[in-house]
Design a protein around this motif. Structure first.
Motif, short mmCIF file in Angstrom:
data_model
loop_
_atom_site.label_atom_id
_atom_site.label_comp_id
_atom_site.label_asym_id
_atom_site.label_seq_id
_atom_site.Cartn_x
_atom_site.Cartn_y
_atom_site.Cartn_z
N GLU A 1 0.85 -1.19 0.00
CA GLU A 1 0.00 0.00 0.00
C GLU A 1 0.89 1.24 0.00
O GLU A 1 1.95 1.26 0.62
CB GLU A 1 -0.91 0.01 1.23
CG GLU A 1 -1.95 1.12 1.19
CD GLU A 1 -2.83 1.13 2.42
OE1 GLU A 1 -3.80 1.92 2.44
OE2 GLU A 1 -2.55 0.38 3.36
N MET A 2 0.48 2.26 -0.72
CA MET A 2 1.32 3.45 -0.83
C MET A 2 1.55 4.11 0.54
O MET A 2 2.58 4.75 0.74
CB MET A 2 0.69 4.45 -1.80
CG MET A 2 0.70 4.00 -3.24
SD MET A 2 0.17 5.30 -4.36
CE MET A 2 0.17 4.41 -5.91
N LYS A 3 0.63 3.93 1.46
CA LYS A 3 0.82 4.48 2.80
C LYS A 3 2.01 3.83 3.53
O LYS A 3 2.53 4.40 4.48
CB LYS A 3 -0.45 4.25 3.63
CG LYS A 3 -1.61 5.18 3.29
CD LYS A 3 -1.42 6.55 3.92
CE LYS A 3 -2.70 7.39 3.75
NZ LYS A 3 -2.52 8.74 4.27
N TYR A 4 2.39 2.64 3.07
CA TYR A 4 3.46 1.91 3.76
C TYR A 4 4.77 2.68 3.73
O TYR A 4 5.59 2.57 4.65
CB TYR A 4 3.65 0.54 3.09
CG TYR A 4 4.81 -0.24 3.60
CD1 TYR A 4 4.73 -0.96 4.79
CD2 TYR A 4 6.02 -0.27 2.90
CE1 TYR A 4 5.81 -1.69 5.26
CE2 TYR A 4 7.11 -0.99 3.37
CZ TYR A 4 7.00 -1.70 4.55
OH TYR A 4 8.07 -2.41 5.02
N PHE A 5 4.99 3.47 2.68
CA PHE A 5 6.27 4.14 2.50
C PHE A 5 6.39 5.42 3.31
O PHE A 5 7.42 6.09 3.26
CB PHE A 5 6.49 4.44 1.02
CG PHE A 5 6.50 3.22 0.15
CD1 PHE A 5 7.60 2.39 0.11
CD2 PHE A 5 5.38 2.86 -0.60
CE1 PHE A 5 7.61 1.24 -0.67
CE2 PHE A 5 5.39 1.73 -1.38
CZ PHE A 5 6.50 0.91 -1.41
N PHE A 6 5.36 5.77 4.06
CA PHE A 6 5.40 6.96 4.91
C PHE A 6 5.61 6.52 6.36
O PHE A 6 4.82 5.74 6.89
CB PHE A 6 4.11 7.77 4.78
CG PHE A 6 3.87 8.31 3.40
CD1 PHE A 6 4.42 9.50 3.00
CD2 PHE A 6 3.10 7.60 2.49
CE1 PHE A 6 4.20 10.00 1.73
CE2 PHE A 6 2.88 8.08 1.22
CZ PHE A 6 3.44 9.29 0.83
#
Length: 498
Positions: free
Chosen positions: A416-421
């Motif tokens: 999920e793109m949120k993982y990279f934050f």
């Protein structure tokens, strides 16, 4: 005495008003693939000027399908087709035996030589049996209802049993007690208890248990292994989970060797009796974006692309609009067509803008986390929504909507793109470390520890400090518990009893 008078004032002010089109664009931006597909289906039903664009099945992504189709030779005919054409004379219906005599090594009748007019004539060849054509799996409910029909003759008990079957959870447990069920279903308590006692003997063993302990007890009883020491062991599953074997051996009144045999028997049981009837297909995540490495001959790096299969294609039917608009007579019809045309055009533009925004955010994430994709999670950089928003010149809320429930396919898996934050942990020398990277370091340390050198939280703090990462002991404990890693005392017991 005050004078009351009227006067006219002119004031100028600015207000931010969200138009319906802007609200629609924001709504589309935060939808995932499934929600977007459902929304578009609803719009296709409401707006006659919209139509769903179907992808061309003959064209490939790289545009090589036409060349391949033109150069590929005609498919070779198999032996059955060739033999059929060579031996067909048109008179086979009158002389059925001539076909077998002239067809060579294989005839179409050979495949059914073991089958008579009423079905199979023997049990030697199971390939063409009727049973092998059945593909539907039996559900747990059907399996239990068949046993109810055999075990119970009373119509009221059958009805109660069917209701109890519907109360089972996904593991096969009946979580509520007999008193609660009897009160809810309006039947005497003794009748409910007697019915439950019979249902708990059904297949699969352990079905209708109230908890894990009873489920294991039912399976052991079915195997004839439920003795008194085993009953005591099932009452102390918490000690078994903490690997406190000395206390278990004393409680059960057995030696350590016998206790390990009992534990092996428990490990061979099925804690989820309904699992063998789970026929649900797990829905895999469909990525919105895919990244692929660029060959070094082309400059290297990463290529970020939208997953076109996950993006519904919507078109405006201009020809239909022209035809209908030419026949519209009343003002009401013309206004309706214009409104639908504007809505359709705006939807197409909003979908296009959504795709561009997702691609822009994903490309910037890939650029910021390049070290993670090359070397692994320990090189994940601290990153915030504000960092990405400043780079692509968008608002933080837009980046938040784009990265929520959106997935990217990478060489290291789908994330999920949120993982990279993640938040930044500043070291003593001023360098920043991602919280996820620090968690990975802690996990790798614990995985590499030996049975005679189990690391305590204080030891992990010292090891991280040696690498320039200054963390408090409570922070290490929080990260460890968040990864479901037991304490050093529990890990020492586990390694000792392993």
């Amino acid at each position: 005495m005050s004078n009351v008078s009227q006067r006219l004032d002119l004031r100028q002010s600015q207000n931010l008003v969200m138009t319906p089109q802007l609200q629609q664009a924001i709504k589309l931006l935060q939808m995932n693939n499934i929600e977007l597909a459902e929304y578009i289906e609803e719009e296709l039903e409401k707006n006659p000027l919209l139509e769903k664009g179907e992808p061309d099945a003959q064209a490939s992504v790289e545009g090589e399908a036409d060349t391949t189709a033109a150069e590929s030779p005609a498919p070779e005919r198999d032996a059955l087709e060739s033999g059929f054409d060579e031996n067909w004379t048109g008179n086979e219906a009158d002389t059925p035996s001539s076909t077998a005599a002239n067809a060579g090594d294989y005839t179409g009748a050979d495949a059914y030589s073991g089958t008579g007019a009423g079905g199979r004539s023997n049990f030697e060849n199971d390939e063409n049996s009727l049973e092998n054509t059945l593909t539907r799996d039996k559900t747990l409910r059907e399996h239990l209802l068949e046993q109810v029909a055999v075990d119970t003759s009373d119509a009221r008990d059958r009805m109660l049993a069917a209701l109890l079957i519907d109360q089972l959870d996904e593991t096969g447990y009946l979580r509520e007690g007999a008193e609660t069920l009897a009160e809810r279903l309006g039947c005497p308590l003794d009748r409910m208890q007697a019915l439950l006692a019979r249902l708990k003997k059904f297949d699969p063993p352990g079905i209708f248990a109230r908890d894990l302990s009873e489920c294991l007890a039912l399976q052991l009883d079915d195997q004839g292994q439920l003795d008194q020491p085993m009953r005591i062991l099932l009452q102390n599953l918490d000690k078994l989970a903490s690997h406190d074997y000395d206390a278990l051996a004393r409680a059960c009144g057995v030696n350590e060797t016998y206790l390990r045999d009992m534990i092996d028997d428990i490990r061979a049981l099925n804690p989820r009796p309904a699992s063998s009837f789970d026929h649900f297909v797990v829905q895999t995540v469909i990525p919105d974006v895919a990244m692929r490495p660029i060959p070094k001959s082309e400059g290297g790096g990463w290529r970020v692309e939208l997953n076109n299969d996950a993006l519904p294609r919507v078109l405006v039917n201009q020809s239909y609009y022209t035809t209908v608009a030419g026949q519209a007579k009343s003002r009401q019809d013309k206004d309706y067509l214009n409104a639908q045309m504007n809505a359709a055009s705006w939807l197409v533009k909003a979908l296009d803008q959504r795709a561009k925004t997702i691609l822009k955010v994903a490309a910037e994430i890939v650029e910021q986390q390049n070290a993670f994709f090359l070397f692994g999670i320990e090189f994940l950089q601290p990153l915030t929504l504000k960092d990405i928003a400043e780079k692509i010149e968008m608002h933080e809320s837009t980046v938040s909507r784009v990265t929520t429930n959106k997935y990217i396919a990478t060489p290291r898996g789908i994330f999920e793109m949120k993982y990279f934050f993640s938040t930044a942990l500043v070291a003593a020398d001023g360098t920043s470390h991602s919280a996820e990277a620090v968690k990975a370091k802690i996990k790798s340390m614990i995985d590499a520890e030996k049975s005679d050198a189990v690391l305590s939280d204080d030891a992990i703090v010292d090891a991280l400090k040696a690498e320039g990462i200054d963390l408090a002991r409570r922070t290490v404990a929080k990260y460890r518990e968040g990864m479901n890693i037991p304490s050093s005392v529990q890990r020492r017991k586990q390694k000792k009893n392993a």
